[in-house]
Design a protein around this motif. Structure first.
Motif, PDB file in Angstrom:
ATOM      1  N   PRO A  62      -6.398   4.209  -1.140  1.00  0.00           N
ATOM      2  CA  PRO A  62      -6.471   3.205  -2.283  1.00  0.00           C
ATOM      3  C   PRO A  62      -8.339   2.508  -2.276  1.00  0.00           C
ATOM      4  N   GLY A 102      -6.383  -0.769  -8.854  1.00  0.00           N
ATOM      5  CA  GLY A 102      -5.768  -0.255  -7.836  1.00  0.00           C
ATOM      6  C   GLY A 102      -6.009   1.649  -8.013  1.00  0.00           C
ATOM      7  N   ILE A 104      -5.416   5.888  -6.235  1.00  0.00           N
ATOM      8  CA  ILE A 104      -5.455   6.414  -4.779  1.00  0.00           C
ATOM      9  C   ILE A 104      -5.517   7.389  -5.065  1.00  0.00           C
ATOM     10  N   TYR A 275      -0.601  -2.862  -1.742  1.00  0.00           N
ATOM     11  CA  TYR A 275      -0.795  -1.408  -0.775  1.00  0.00           C
ATOM     12  C   TYR A 275       0.933  -0.865  -0.665  1.00  0.00           C
ATOM     13  N   LEU A 280       0.244  -1.467  -5.199  1.00  0.00           N
ATOM     14  CA  LEU A 280      -0.490  -1.596  -6.248  1.00  0.00           C
ATOM     15  C   LEU A 280      -1.681  -0.950  -6.763  1.00  0.00           C
TER      16      LEU A 280
END
Length: 282
Positions: A62, A102, A104, A275, A280
């Motif tokens: 992340p 955020g 990922i 997270y 997130l």
């Protein structure tokens, strides 16, 4: 009489340090999370012809509160993220990621006969943008305009760049944090590049050969921070290459933990909770 441009001098030199990240990827790293390079935070160089040094890549992980810019000299990297982006960049290409609230993502290496040589730059987001919407884009080599000096060339990834002779170009990345500008300078033996640059933060990272800034030497693996002025003059007796980074400081507090960069400790703790809780990227 027209005023004479003040040539910028080297204020500080920093040596890149060996480190590891991702799944054991060996890198040379420069970082300052205390604001000394504001708006820039970190520059990693991945350069090896030994697959064991980088083949593990960077599995899914992340980020929050930063932008990343990845630029490939040779080899390649494949990017995938939770937003559904999936693409590969090769020699001369770049990818820009605005993590905002955020994201990922993963970055996995591709090799060529020279191995892998790439850079990743972290730029800090202003407080007002820390929780903005995440986004991503590729930039291909043929999208990046060039400026020419005397036996020298400047490939512009982002921001505005101008020679002292008045020639100017703008790179395709127009949303770099802190009014950021990034370019790749290449000087042949005896080459010279003279640029007009008024940015508060101006950095030169040499990654091949050696360069002189106003007569002061920068060796391969060194980052120079320049003092104030209006002109950047690069020369090289033997030839060299460098990344040039320019921007305006946010002047805000920096709180950093791993892949998260916020302004306060409480915001870092919230990022970690988000997270862990799977929120997130919501």
């Amino acid at each position: 009489m027209a005023p004479t441009s003040t040539t910028r001098q080297i204020a500080r030199l920093v040596n890149a340090q060996p480190s590891q990240d991702g799944d054991g990827v060996k890198i040379q790293r420069l970082h300052d999370f205390g604001g000394g390079l504001d708006p820039f935070l970190m520059l990693d160089e991945l350069a090896s012809d030994q697959p064991d040094d980088y083949i593990g890549g960077f599995p899914p992980h992340p980020h929050r509160g930063i932008q990343t810019l990845t630029y490939v000299i040779h080899g390649g990297l494949t990017h995938e993220d939770h937003l559904g982006h999936s693409s590969t960049i090769n020699a001369g290409d770049a990818q820009w990621m605005h993590t905002g609230r955020g994201i990922i993502h993963s970055e996995m290496p591709l090799t060529d006969h020279q191995g892998l040589h790439a850079f990743q730059l972290w730029l800090n987001l202003a407080a007002e943008d820390k929780l903005s919407e995440a986004t991503y884009r590729d930039v291909r080599a043929d999208e990046m305009p060039e400026l020419a000096g005397s036996d020298a060339f400047l490939t512009t990834l982002g921001g505005h760049w101008q020679t002292l002779a008045g020639d100017s170009v703008a790179g395709p990345l127009t949303r770099l944090a802190g009014q950021g500008a990034v370019a790749h300078a290449r000087l042949e033996p005896g080459g010279e590049l003279a640029l007009e640059n008024h940015a508060t933060t101006l950095l030169v990272y040499v990654f091949a050969g050696g360069l002189d800034v106003a007569g002061t030497r920068i060796e391969k693996g060194q980052l120079a921070r320049l003092d104030s002025g209006e002109a950047l003059r690069l020369t090289s007796a033997e030839g060299g290459q460098a990344l040039l980074l320019a921007g305006e400081p946010h002047g805000e507090p920096i709180a950093h933990y791993g892949p998260f960069v916020m302004n306060r400790q409480a915001e870092l703790e919230q990022a970690l909770r988000d997270y862990r809780d799977g929120t997130l990227t919501d």
